[in-house]
Design a protein around this motif. Structure first.
Motif, PDB file in Angstrom:
ATOM      1  N   PRO A  64       0.811  -1.225   0.000  1.00 41.05           N
ATOM      2  CA  PRO A  64       0.000   0.000   0.000  1.00 41.05           C
ATOM      3  C   PRO A  64       0.843   1.273   0.000  1.00 41.05           C
ATOM      4  N   ALA A  65       1.977   1.247   0.697  1.00 39.63           N
ATOM      5  CA  ALA A  65       2.857   2.418   0.718  1.00 39.63           C
ATOM      6  C   ALA A  65       3.412   2.698  -0.675  1.00 39.63           C
ATOM      7  N   PHE A  66       3.845   1.641  -1.366  1.00 35.43           N
ATOM      8  CA  PHE A  66       4.329   1.818  -2.733  1.00 35.43           C
ATOM      9  C   PHE A  66       3.225   2.345  -3.638  1.00 35.43           C
ATOM     10  N   LEU A  67       2.033   1.772  -3.544  1.00 35.10           N
ATOM     11  CA  LEU A  67       0.932   2.175  -4.426  1.00 35.10           C
ATOM     12  C   LEU A  67       0.538   3.632  -4.210  1.00 35.10           C
ATOM     13  N   GLU A  68       0.644   4.093  -2.978  1.00 37.18           N
ATOM     14  CA  GLU A  68       0.360   5.504  -2.711  1.00 37.18           C
ATOM     15  C   GLU A  68       1.357   6.396  -3.438  1.00 37.18           C
ATOM     16  N   ARG A  69       2.625   6.038  -3.393  1.00 40.03           N
ATOM     17  CA  ARG A  69       3.646   6.831  -4.081  1.00 40.03           C
ATOM     18  C   ARG A  69       3.463   6.767  -5.598  1.00 40.03           C
ATOM     19  N   GLN A  70       3.131   5.566  -6.093  1.00 41.58           N
ATOM     20  CA  GLN A  70       2.927   5.427  -7.533  1.00 41.58           C
ATOM     21  C   GLN A  70       1.736   6.275  -8.000  1.00 41.58           C
ATOM     22  N   HIS A  71       0.681   6.243  -7.228  1.00 39.83           N
ATOM     23  CA  HIS A  71      -0.512   7.034  -7.555  1.00 39.83           C
ATOM     24  C   HIS A  71      -0.149   8.521  -7.612  1.00 39.83           C
ATOM     25  N   GLU A  72       0.709   8.955  -6.709  1.00 34.53           N
ATOM     26  CA  GLU A  72       1.158  10.353  -6.705  1.00 34.53           C
ATOM     27  C   GLU A  72       2.039  10.654  -7.921  1.00 34.53           C
ATOM     28  N   ARG A  73       2.946   9.727  -8.245  1.00 36.62           N
ATOM     29  CA  ARG A  73       3.878   9.961  -9.358  1.00 36.62           C
ATOM     30  C   ARG A  73       3.130  10.107 -10.691  1.00 36.62           C
ATOM     31  N   TYR A  74       2.059   9.344 -10.828  1.00 38.61           N
ATOM     32  CA  TYR A  74       1.321   9.342 -12.097  1.00 38.61           C
ATOM     33  C   TYR A  74      -0.102   9.863 -11.911  1.00 38.61           C
ATOM     34  N   PHE A  75      -0.208  10.876 -11.081  1.00 38.66           N
ATOM     35  CA  PHE A  75      -1.540  11.396 -10.743  1.00 38.66           C
ATOM     36  C   PHE A  75      -2.267  11.934 -11.969  1.00 38.66           C
ATOM     37  N   ASP A  76      -1.540  12.505 -12.912  1.00 35.42           N
ATOM     38  CA  ASP A  76      -2.193  13.030 -14.113  1.00 35.42           C
ATOM     39  C   ASP A  76      -2.956  11.945 -14.861  1.00 35.42           C
ATOM     40  N   ALA A  77      -2.412  10.720 -14.818  1.00 37.71           N
ATOM     41  CA  ALA A  77      -3.061   9.609 -15.520  1.00 37.71           C
ATOM     42  C   ALA A  77      -4.002   8.818 -14.625  1.00 37.71           C
ATOM     43  N   LEU A  78      -3.647   8.712 -13.327  1.00 33.63           N
ATOM     44  CA  LEU A  78      -4.387   7.834 -12.419  1.00 33.63           C
ATOM     45  C   LEU A  78      -5.321   8.573 -11.468  1.00 33.63           C
ATOM     46  N   GLY A  79      -5.293   9.890 -11.516  1.00 34.23           N
ATOM     47  CA  GLY A  79      -6.029  10.682 -10.532  1.00 34.23           C
ATOM     48  C   GLY A  79      -7.530  10.486 -10.540  1.00 34.23           C
ATOM     49  N   SER A  80      -8.067   9.974 -11.635  1.00 32.25           N
ATOM     50  CA  SER A  80      -9.517   9.723 -11.677  1.00 32.25           C
ATOM     51  C   SER A  80      -9.925   8.537 -10.808  1.00 32.25           C
ATOM     52  N   ILE A  81      -8.929   7.744 -10.398  1.00 30.20           N
ATOM     53  CA  ILE A  81      -9.196   6.622  -9.488  1.00 30.20           C
ATOM     54  C   ILE A  81      -8.839   7.068  -8.076  1.00 30.20           C
ATOM     55  N   PRO A  82      -9.772   7.050  -7.144  1.00 29.26           N
ATOM     56  CA  PRO A  82      -9.418   7.397  -5.755  1.00 29.26           C
ATOM     57  C   PRO A  82      -8.308   6.482  -5.250  1.00 29.26           C
ATOM     58  N   LEU A  83      -7.385   7.030  -4.473  1.00 26.96           N
ATOM     59  CA  LEU A  83      -6.236   6.257  -3.997  1.00 26.96           C
ATOM     60  C   LEU A  83      -6.661   4.956  -3.336  1.00 26.96           C
ATOM     61  N   GLU A  84      -7.629   5.016  -2.437  1.00 32.62           N
ATOM     62  CA  GLU A  84      -8.049   3.816  -1.705  1.00 32.62           C
ATOM     63  C   GLU A  84      -8.579   2.744  -2.663  1.00 32.62           C
ATOM     64  N   VAL A  85      -9.272   3.178  -3.704  1.00 33.75           N
ATOM     65  CA  VAL A  85      -9.801   2.236  -4.701  1.00 33.75           C
ATOM     66  C   VAL A  85      -8.651   1.633  -5.500  1.00 33.75           C
ATOM     67  N   TYR A  86      -7.689   2.463  -5.861  1.00 31.37           N
ATOM     68  CA  TYR A  86      -6.521   1.994  -6.607  1.00 31.37           C
ATOM     69  C   TYR A  86      -5.760   0.939  -5.812  1.00 31.37           C
ATOM     70  N   GLN A  87      -5.519   1.223  -4.545  1.00 25.38           N
ATOM     71  CA  GLN A  87      -4.811   0.279  -3.685  1.00 25.38           C
ATOM     72  C   GLN A  87      -5.591  -1.018  -3.523  1.00 25.38           C
ATOM     73  N   GLN A  88      -6.868  -0.899  -3.213  1.00 18.33           N
ATOM     74  CA  GLN A  88      -7.684  -2.082  -2.949  1.00 18.33           C
ATOM     75  C   GLN A  88      -7.790  -2.992  -4.170  1.00 18.33           C
ATOM     76  N   ARG A  89      -8.027  -2.386  -5.344  1.00 19.92           N
ATOM     77  CA  ARG A  89      -8.197  -3.212  -6.545  1.00 19.92           C
ATOM     78  C   ARG A  89      -6.884  -3.866  -6.961  1.00 19.92           C
ATOM     79  N   PHE A  90      -5.774  -3.127  -6.845  1.00 20.08           N
ATOM     80  CA  PHE A  90      -4.476  -3.717  -7.154  1.00 20.08           C
ATOM     81  C   PHE A  90      -4.235  -4.932  -6.266  1.00 20.08           C
ATOM     82  N   ILE A  91      -4.441  -4.781  -4.980  1.00 18.57           N
ATOM     83  CA  ILE A  91      -4.193  -5.859  -4.024  1.00 18.57           C
ATOM     84  C   ILE A  91      -5.075  -7.068  -4.323  1.00 18.57           C
ATOM     85  N   GLU A  92      -6.316  -6.824  -4.715  1.00 16.20           N
ATOM     86  CA  GLU A  92      -7.209  -7.935  -5.074  1.00 16.20           C
ATOM     87  C   GLU A  92      -6.694  -8.673  -6.303  1.00 16.20           C
ATOM     88  N   LEU A  93      -6.316  -7.933  -7.331  1.00 16.44           N
ATOM     89  CA  LEU A  93      -5.838  -8.554  -8.568  1.00 16.44           C
ATOM     90  C   LEU A  93      -4.490  -9.238  -8.380  1.00 16.44           C
TER      91      LEU A  93
END
Length: 230
Positions: free
Chosen positions: A21-50
Motif C-alpha cells: 500500500p505504501a508503494f501504491l500511494e507513491r505510484q498514484h502520486e507519481r502518475y496522478f495526471d493519468a491515475l487521478g480519476s481513481i481514488p487512492l483507496e480504490v486503486y490500492q484495494q483493486r491492485f491488491i485484489e488482482l
C-alpha cells in the motif's frame, strides 16, 4: 540437533502487506495526471485484489486495472517498470526480524532463504530491508530455473548448507508451497500464520510473529534430544 533454518521472503520476513500500500500511494502520486480519476483507496484495494498475494505478475495486474478503469493516458508497461524500479524503496521487514536472525546466527544456526520471483526484483527487496548479511545461502526461483514447491530447490539449499532435512527448519507463510513442501523432504515446517491462506493440515509449529520462532526452535531441539536419549 538443528543445524539450519531456511526462510521464505514475502509474507515471512518481508512485510509485503505493509509495503505494497505504501508503494501504491507513491505510484498514484507519481502518475496522478493519468491515475487521478481513481481514488487512492480504490486503486490500492483493486491492485491488491488482482495481485493475489503476489501470485499474479504485475503486467497482468496493471493491464486489468487500466482496462477496468478505462485509463488511456498511461500504459501497463510504464506502470510495471515503475513497480520494478521503485517497489523496494517502500519495503519493510516484519518487527523483530533482524533481532531474530541475529540470535539464530549467534546460536550457530546456518541461515538460508528460498524465494519465488524475479531475480533482480527480489534481490533489491531483501537488500532494501538489510537482511542479506545474515544468510549463507539465498535461492531465487528465476535464477535457479525452479520454484517452490518443487523439492529440488529445497534440496539444493540443503546441499549448499551441507545439512540434512531432519536437521533443518523451514519457515514460510504458504501452507503448501512452504510448509508442506519442506516437510515432504524431511524438513521441519513452521507456518507463519497468514489468514489469507488456510492452516496447513500438518506443521511443526505455528507462529504469528518471527521472534516466536526462537521458542519453537528450543522446543524442537529439546524433543530431538529426548528422542536421541531413548
Amino acid at each position: 540437533m538443528l543445524k539450519a533454518c531456511i526462510f521464505d521472503l514475502d509474507g515471512t520476513l518481508l512485510d509485503r502487506d505493509g509495503s505494497l500500500p505504501a508503494f501504491l500511494e507513491r505510484q498514484h502520486e507519481r502518475y496522478f495526471d493519468a491515475l487521478g480519476s481513481i481514488p487512492l483507496e480504490v486503486y490500492q484495494q483493486r491492485f491488491i485484489e488482482l495481485d493475489q498475494r503476489g501470485y499474479v505478475w504485475k503486467d497482468v495486474v496493471y493491464q486489468q486495472l487500466l482496462e477496468q478503469f478505462q485509463i488511456e493516458k498511461i500504459d501497463a508497461d510504464t506502470l510495471l517498470h515503475d513497480y520494478v524500479e521503485h517497489f523496494h524503496l517502500d519495503c519493510r521487514a516484519f518487527p523483530g526480524v533482524h533481532e531474530t536472525l541475529q540470535q539464530l546466527q549467534d546460536k550457530g544456526i546456518l541461515l538460508g532463504m528460498i524465494t519465488n520471483g524475479r531475480t533482480q526484483f527480489q534481490r533489491k527487496n531483501f537488500q532494501a530491508i538489510g537482511i542479506e548479511k545474515y544468510f549463507q545461502v539465498i535461492l531465487i526461483s528465476e535464477q535457479e530455473g525452479i520454484a517452490k514447491p518443487a523439492a529440488e530447490i529445497f534440496e539444493k539449499a540443503l546441499r549448499l548448507l551441507n545439512v540434512k532435512g531432519h536437521e533443518t527448519i523451514f519457515v514460510g507463510d504458504h501452507p503448501a508451497n512452504d510448509v508442506q513442501a519442506a516437510r515432504a523432504i524431511g524438513m521441519k515446517g513452521i507456518w507463519k500464520r497468514d489468514d489469507y491462506w488456510p492452516e496447513p493440515a500438518e506443521s511443526d509449529g505455528i507462529i504469528v510473529q518471527i521472534p516466536e520462532l526462537l521458542a519453537h526452535i528450543d522446543k524442537i531441539e529439546k524433543s530431538i534430544r529426548l528422542s536421541n536419549e531413548k
